[in-house]
Design an enzyme around this catalytic site. Structure first.
Site, PDB file in Angstrom:
ATOM      1  N   ASP A  79       0.861  -1.179   0.000  1.00  0.00           N
ATOM      2  CA  ASP A  79       0.000   0.000   0.000  1.00  0.00           C
ATOM      3  C   ASP A  79       0.894   1.225   0.000  1.00  0.00           C
ATOM      4  OD1 ASP A  79      -2.387   1.477   0.037  1.00  0.00           O
ATOM      5  OD2 ASP A  79      -2.323   1.659   2.216  1.00  0.00           O
ATOM      6  N   GLU A  81       1.003   5.676   0.298  1.00  0.00           N
ATOM      7  CA  GLU A  81       0.366   6.969   0.506  1.00  0.00           C
ATOM      8  C   GLU A  81       1.051   7.959  -0.411  1.00  0.00           C
ATOM      9  OE1 GLU A  81      -2.322   7.202   2.107  1.00  0.00           O
ATOM     10  OE2 GLU A  81      -2.218   5.231   3.045  1.00  0.00           O
ATOM     11  N   HIS A 220      -5.801   5.714   6.583  1.00  0.00           N
ATOM     12  CA  HIS A 220      -5.001   6.171   5.438  1.00  0.00           C
ATOM     13  C   HIS A 220      -3.534   6.244   5.828  1.00  0.00           C
ATOM     14  CE1 HIS A 220      -7.999   7.088   2.340  1.00  0.00           C
ATOM     15  NE2 HIS A 220      -8.805   7.406   3.348  1.00  0.00           N
TER      16      HIS A 220
END
Length: 223
Positions: A79, A81, A220
């Protein structure tokens, strides 16, 4: 019509083979599951009002055809950001998070903030909790990406909405003149949409799926 959609069945990669017959009076859909690669012959009876489809394998599958059992595959769940939604519009990676898994066991983890070398928009900082101050002394993408590619070498990459994460990774590799290694990729958002009906899950957002399958509430942050 005929199509074959990827899914997981009995802990192995499979296709869902769907044969659709349309007659003047009705539509009839018959679905069978078969191990990849598909090797089926469909015998179609168009009698109204009950058309039928009989699908059968035409060859004996070998162990190579069946493929590697899922519990023997090494997965790299990744993942990112970022500072925005598109690398082609100047958005940069601010955090990597990855976990290498095989047979349900965590093998190792990879996590680092990344200095994007551009200011992080305020609304992104509110969303992710990552600020300019946090990434000020972080490594830049030219050192982080090669380390991640070494970490994920030989694995199957897994991401939720994989085109987003892979788009950033491939764009960064291109910018740094690093050949993309071509790992196989599983998009869990696509897999969920192919596996579950909209009655079961009206959407395949990570939070929606996590509420059903785990006690973890996504946020997040990359890891």
């Amino acid at each position: 019509t005929y199509n074959a959609l990827p899914t997981i069945d009995n802990q192995r990669f499979c296709f869902v083979h769907t044969c659709t017959i349309k007659t003047p009076t009705d539509n009839f859909v018959h679905t069978v599951r078969g191990l990849t690669p598909p090797s089926l012959t469909c015998r179609i009876n168009l009698s109204v009002p009950s058309p039928t489809v009989e699908c059968m394998s035409t060859t004996q599958l070998s162990f190579d055809d069946i493929g590697v059992p899922l519990n023997e595959v090494t997965w790299c769940v990744v993942d990112l950001e970022t500072t925005g939604g598109s690398p082609r519009k100047g958005a940069q990676i601010t955090e990597f998070g990855a976990v290498k898994v095989r047979g349900g066991e965590i093998l190792s983890e990879f996590q680092t903030l990344v200095d994007p070398l551009v200011p992080i928009p305020g609304f992104i900082s509110v969303l992710t909790g990552i600020t300019d101050q946090m990434v000020h002394d972080a490594p830049t993408i030219d050192s982080v990406l090669p380390a991640f590619l070494e970490f994920s070498a030989g694995t199957v990459l897994v991401a939720h909405n994989a085109p987003f994460d892979l788009g950033f990774l491939k764009h960064s590799a291109q910018e740094l003149d690093i050949p993309w290694p071509g790992n196989d990729v599983v998009d869990t958002a696509t897999l969920a949409r192919k596996t579950f009906t909209r009655d079961e899950f009206p959407n395949v957002k990570l939070a929606t799926l996590a509420a059903k399958f785990s006690g973890v509430s996504p946020d997040h942050r990359a890891l």
